[in-house]
Scaffold this motif. Structure first.
Motif, PDB file in Angstrom:
ATOM      1  N   ASP A 104      39.581  82.548  30.400  1.00  0.00           N
ATOM      2  CA  ASP A 104      39.639  83.539  29.413  1.00  0.00           C
ATOM      3  C   ASP A 104      41.156  83.749  29.202  1.00  0.00           C
ATOM      4  O   ASP A 104      41.727  83.766  28.106  1.00  0.00           O
ATOM      5  CB  ASP A 104      38.874  84.970  29.495  1.00  0.00           C
ATOM      6  N   ARG A 163      30.631  80.363  29.321  1.00  0.00           N
ATOM      7  CA  ARG A 163      32.224  80.554  29.063  1.00  0.00           C
ATOM      8  C   ARG A 163      32.262  80.485  27.450  1.00  0.00           C
ATOM      9  O   ARG A 163      33.304  80.632  27.010  1.00  0.00           O
ATOM     10  CB  ARG A 163      33.057  79.921  29.753  1.00  0.00           C
ATOM     11  N   ALA A 184      36.178  82.125  35.718  1.00  0.00           N
ATOM     12  CA  ALA A 184      35.767  82.785  34.338  1.00  0.00           C
ATOM     13  C   ALA A 184      36.895  83.461  33.619  1.00  0.00           C
ATOM     14  O   ALA A 184      37.403  83.183  32.705  1.00  0.00           O
ATOM     15  CB  ALA A 184      34.513  83.590  34.347  1.00  0.00           C
TER      16      ALA A 184
END
Length: 139
Positions: free
Chosen positions: A79, A104, A75
């Motif tokens: 990002d 997400r 994750a």
């Protein structure tokens, strides 16, 4: 817990990414013309490729060392890679991963540019595959 750093891999270090994939018997491969993102502790523990395609970016090769899974690395790596991207980001994944990507911010079954739709069609002939899209973040 060891600090994890997320960064763009420099151009000369791209062979390290293929070494990481091979070390884990992953079929993933680094794409030289892509942005290669890594998560590092003392060594690479996660990676992905973000390739510019017509109308957006294509996220491929997301892989986290099995010993480091369930720690939020994937994750945070996503990002870091999509931060500042002002175009859609598409990916293809197994249907079982839909929930992970939706958490997400990706949406299921987007309208794909023709070249990406054709690619998905080819991939889906040999294994279950769905498309997901992360819309550009505004403001």
């Amino acid at each position: 817990m060891t600090d994890t750093r997320y960064a763009l891999l420099d151009d000369l270090s791209w062979p390290l990414l293929n070494k990481f994939y091979r070390a884990h018997q992953s079929p993933m491969k680094a794409v030289r013309e892509a942005q290669l993102w890594v998560a590092r502790r003392d060594e690479i523990v996660g990676a992905l490729c973000l390739r510019h395609v017509s109308g957006g970016h294509w996220l491929t090769g997301l892989f986290v060392d099995p010993a480091c899974r369930e720690q939020g690395i994937a994750a945070q790596l996503i990002d870091a890679a999509v931060s500042g991207v002002e175009e859609p980001v598409w990916l293809f994944c197994h249907p079982d991963l839909r929930g992970f990507y939706e958490r997400r911010g990706f949406s299921f079954d987007p309208e794909l540019p023709q070249a990406m739709a054709e690619r998905l069609s080819r991939y889906a002939r040999s294994k279950p595959m769905i498309a997901m899209e992360l819309a550009p973040r505004l403001g």
